[in-house]
Design an enzyme around this catalytic site. Structure first.
Site, PDB file in Angstrom:
ATOM      1  N   GLU A 149       0.832  -1.221   0.000  1.00  0.00           N
ATOM      2  CA  GLU A 149       0.000   0.000   0.000  1.00  0.00           C
ATOM      3  C   GLU A 149       0.858   1.259   0.000  1.00  0.00           C
ATOM      4  OE1 GLU A 149      -2.936  -0.453   3.150  1.00  0.00           O
ATOM      5  OE2 GLU A 149      -3.553  -2.392   2.352  1.00  0.00           O
ATOM      6  N   GLU A 196      -5.279  -7.893  -0.821  1.00  0.00           N
ATOM      7  CA  GLU A 196      -6.062  -7.592   0.390  1.00  0.00           C
ATOM      8  C   GLU A 196      -7.371  -6.962  -0.038  1.00  0.00           C
ATOM      9  OE1 GLU A 196      -4.704  -5.276   3.791  1.00  0.00           O
ATOM     10  OE2 GLU A 196      -2.652  -5.899   3.407  1.00  0.00           O
TER      11      GLU A 196
END
Ligand code: BMA
Length: 382
Positions: A190, A295
């Site tokens: 991320e 995710e």
């Protein structure tokens, strides 16, 4: 004479390419990757067009209403089978802690990884590691941390000692015959967001790429780990250029991932995930790599049909998007742990017994498309 020489030459050539094929196969970051690691990559590539492996973070460690009960998993309680992919978290390993930042004991974790692997599951590791310059945690947004760990900088040696803790942990992951268990390693995730110290606002593009390459080269070439597949997983993005802005290069990435907690919040944004996954699959396939939804989830799974009407719909809606190999949802934090961590009281992302979404999860899991652990072919031989 000339003819037979030519023939010999041709034979030698084909022998060469045959042996290259035997030893070779997929073009991985690590050309010394173990046979099982290569097999895992190839088998996931083979399954990806027609199937989606379902994954759950911390699946065997705890669930919404329980902690550390042998053999238990919320996914299994609901659907009668374990997830096909197990995500585990290493945060605090670098500090020499016995437990990770979510209270999971590292020895237990190694045991659960061995169990899941022995049953045929897939293992992936993420690492919410501490800020290397401030002593703060992974969410410490002090900029410039990455630059301090690069070669020649003040925290380089200490950071390598953190990677040593990782190498020790991974070296301890062996099957019953002592062979290293293949792991999809997903560091510095991320990074297109700015909530971790390696995030976009904290880190230059060049420093992020240098950190990634340094990590791969250290683990592969210095520590001799040959059971890793490297997963790159930006947060949500709109264009391929944005996705690739901080990409460290084809030689350093095996799997193109996507972390997406945004699109599946509402019915009307599901197509955002479809569009993004389509891009990830096309970028991955163009490079001979694998695509995964590394995710996702919606905290508390508030919608009864979230599994079929959001997640499955997003993936199946497009012929490219549906070739993603797996989808992993985040952890089902236990009430006591949620409280201790100051997390919201509904910090779970998988199904759990008694949940309003449990029937829908069963519908999701029963499709031919979705694979739980018991549905898997042997992923570790070719
Ligand atoms: C986050 C939250 C945190 C947790 C971290 C690492 O998304 O679940 O509670 O500490 O992941 O697992």
């Amino acid at each position: 004479m000339r003819r037979s020489l030519l023939l010999l030459f041709a034979l030698a050539l084909s022998a060469c390419s045959a042996s290259a094929n035997l030893a070779g196969g997929p073009d991985l970051v690590d050309d010394r990757a173990t046979a099982e690691t290569r097999a895992l990559f190839v088998n996931l590539q083979r399954l990806a067009p027609d199937h989606l492996l379902f994954g759950h973070q911390d699946a065997l460690a705890y669930g919404v209403d329980w902690v550390r009960e042998a053999g238990r998993s919320d996914v299994r309680d609901v659907a009668g089978d374990y997830p096909a992919v197990y995500g585990w978290e290493l945060g605090d390993l670098e500090l020499g802690a016995d437990e990770n930042l979510d209270g999971v004991d590292f020895d237990d974790m190694q045991g659960w990884i061995r169990e899941g692997h022995a049953r045929g599951g897939v293992i992936t590791l993420a690492w919410h590691m501490a800020h290397p310059a401030t002593g703060g945690n992974t969410w410490d947004r002090t900029p410039g941390g990455v630059a301090t760990v690069l070669p020649g900088a003040e925290n380089h040696a200490e950071f390598l000692s953190w990677l040593d803790t990782f190498a020790r942990f991974v070296n301890g992951l062996r099957d019953a015959d002592g062979r290293p268990i293949p792991v999809l390693f997903r560091p510095y995730h991320e990074h297109t967001g700015s909530w971790f110290w390696w995030g976009a606002e904290q880190t230059t593009v060049a420093d992020y790429q240098a950190l990634w390459r340094m990590t791969v080269e250290y683990l592969r070439d210095e520590k001799g780990l040959h059971n890793l597949l490297y997963v790159y997983s930006p947060d949500v993005f709109e264009t391929e250029a944005e996705y690739l802005e901080r990409y460290p290069g084809d030689a350093y990435v095996d799997v193109l991932g996507s972390d997406d907690y945004q699109a599946l919040k509402t019915d009307s944004t599901v197509s955002d995930m479809t569009r993004r996954l389509g891009m990830v699959v096309r970028m991955a396939e163009a490079r001979g790599k694998l695509a995964v939804l590394s995710e996702t989830g919606l905290e508390g799974v508030p919608d009864d049909d979230w599994w079929t009407n959001r997640l499955l719909r997003a993936i199946e809606a497009d012929p490219d998007a549906r070739r993603v190999a797996y989808a992993l949802v985040w952890r089902n934090a236990t009430a006591a742990v949620r409280e201790a961590q100051g997390e919201s009281t509904t910090h779970w992302f998988g199904p759990h017994p008694g949940g309003a979404d449990a029937d829908d999860f069963r519908r999701f899991a029963e499709t031919d498309f979705v694979l739980l652990e018991g549905d898997l072919p042997d992923l570790y031989t070719r």
